[in-house]
Design a protein around this motif. Structure first.
Motif, short mmCIF file in Angstrom:
data_model
loop_
_atom_site.label_atom_id
_atom_site.label_comp_id
_atom_site.label_asym_id
_atom_site.label_seq_id
_atom_site.Cartn_x
_atom_site.Cartn_y
_atom_site.Cartn_z
N TYR A 145 42.25 9.68 34.04
CA TYR A 145 43.33 9.95 35.00
C TYR A 145 44.66 9.63 34.31
N GLY A 146 45.53 10.61 34.21
CA GLY A 146 46.84 10.40 33.61
C GLY A 146 47.93 10.50 34.66
N ILE A 147 48.94 9.65 34.54
CA ILE A 147 50.03 9.67 35.52
C ILE A 147 51.33 9.29 34.84
N GLU A 148 52.39 10.00 35.19
CA GLU A 148 53.72 9.69 34.69
C GLU A 148 54.33 8.58 35.55
N ALA A 149 54.88 7.58 34.89
CA ALA A 149 55.56 6.51 35.61
C ALA A 149 57.01 6.91 35.85
N GLU A 150 57.51 6.64 37.06
CA GLU A 150 58.89 7.00 37.38
C GLU A 150 59.87 6.30 36.44
N GLU A 151 59.50 5.13 35.97
CA GLU A 151 60.37 4.36 35.09
C GLU A 151 60.36 4.92 33.67
N GLY A 152 59.51 5.94 33.42
CA GLY A 152 59.37 6.50 32.09
C GLY A 152 58.04 6.11 31.49
N GLY A 153 57.53 6.94 30.59
CA GLY A 153 56.25 6.65 29.97
C GLY A 153 55.09 7.22 30.76
N ARG A 154 53.92 7.05 30.21
CA ARG A 154 52.72 7.61 30.83
C ARG A 154 51.59 6.59 30.78
N LEU A 155 50.82 6.57 31.85
CA LEU A 155 49.66 5.70 31.95
C LEU A 155 48.40 6.54 31.88
N LEU A 156 47.36 5.98 31.28
CA LEU A 156 46.07 6.64 31.20
C LEU A 156 45.00 5.67 31.66
N LEU A 157 44.34 6.01 32.76
CA LEU A 157 43.21 5.23 33.25
C LEU A 157 41.97 5.82 32.59
N SER A 158 41.44 5.08 31.61
CA SER A 158 40.43 5.66 30.72
C SER A 158 39.00 5.35 31.09
N GLY A 159 38.78 4.55 32.13
CA GLY A 159 37.41 4.21 32.48
C GLY A 159 36.69 3.59 31.30
N ASP A 160 35.44 4.04 31.06
CA ASP A 160 34.68 3.51 29.94
C ASP A 160 34.64 4.49 28.77
N THR A 161 35.61 5.41 28.72
CA THR A 161 35.72 6.29 27.56
C THR A 161 36.38 5.57 26.40
#
Length: 233
Positions: A145-161
């Motif tokens: 799951y990828g999401i852009e942060a309003e403050e800038g940058g990007r987060l990736l919820l990678s689970g167990d990958t």
């Protein structure tokens, strides 16, 4: 954006809460064993109301509390269809030895409402938009799951990958090492170095750190610099 994370259960799987800010709706990612009480504390402390549950894959240490959470708050879960059978048979991904080891600990309540993820089709919940990428290998239905942060940058919820310095195991039923390596090469390595990774176990990391030091990424095909810096996805 508010991002909270804490390990839960005997296997210390990371559970996350994301919200546009305090005092509103939120999304829960991977509510595993013993997640209900710490989640309730976070909801109360930050005045949050859960609006949905995102599951990175179907292993019980990541989905165990999804059913009770859905029943308590009247919310749905999202999961890739290849892993949906694990919600009603959590021992399916563990094999005979795993079933014997965990025994009654595998008894859980499946979510009443489950939406099937479609890779490439974003999920929008609680005012947040998550990109969905299929990364089979740890399980057949593992996703990022990828999401852009309003403050800038990007987060990736990678689970167990992907973990800090490691990757998820592929020796359990439904795992496939060759598919895992392909997922890492095709979906992880092209990401920008500054993407912050929130893994399913262990500490937070970044794509750049893993590209440089994760032994499981060494020797895999590397995307060109243009892809990594100009098209971080």
């Amino acid at each position: 954006m508010l991002v909270l994370g804490f390990p839960v259960g005997p296997l210390q799987a990371n559970c996350y809460v994301l919200a546009p800010g305090r005092g509103g709706p939120c999304v829960v990612v991977d509510p595993g064993q013993d997640a209900l009480e710490p989640l309730a504390e976070q909801f109360a402390e930050n005045e949050l109301t859960p609006a949905g549950v995102l599951l990175t894959h179907g292993h019980f240490d990541h989905v165990f509390s999804a059913g009770e959470l859905g029943e308590r708050y009247g919310i749905a879960s999202w999961l890739h269809p290849a892993d949906r059978h694990m919600l009603t048979d959590p021992g399916a991904a563990l094999g005979p030895a795993g079933r014997q080891l965990f025994g009654d600990g595998l008894r859980m309540s499946a979510p009443a409402e489950v939406h099937e993820l479609v890779p490439g089709t974003p999920v929008e919940v609680a005012g947040l938009r998550f990109d969905v990428t299929h990364t089979p290998g740890h399980t057949g239905g593992s996703v990022l799951y990828g999401i852009e942060a309003e403050e800038g940058g990007r987060l990736l919820l990678s689970g167990d990958t992907l973990f800090a310095g490691a990757i998820g195991r592929t020796d359990l039923p439904g795992g496939d090492h060759d598919r895992m390596l392909a997922s890492l090469a095709e979906e992880i390595l092209p990401l920008a170095d500054d993407v912050v990774v929130l893994p399913g176990h262990g500490p937070t990391t970044t794509i750049g750190r893993e590209r440089a030091g994760n032994p499981f990424l060494q020797g895999l095909p590397v995307a060109d610099a243009v892809t990594r810096t100009e098209n971080p996805r």
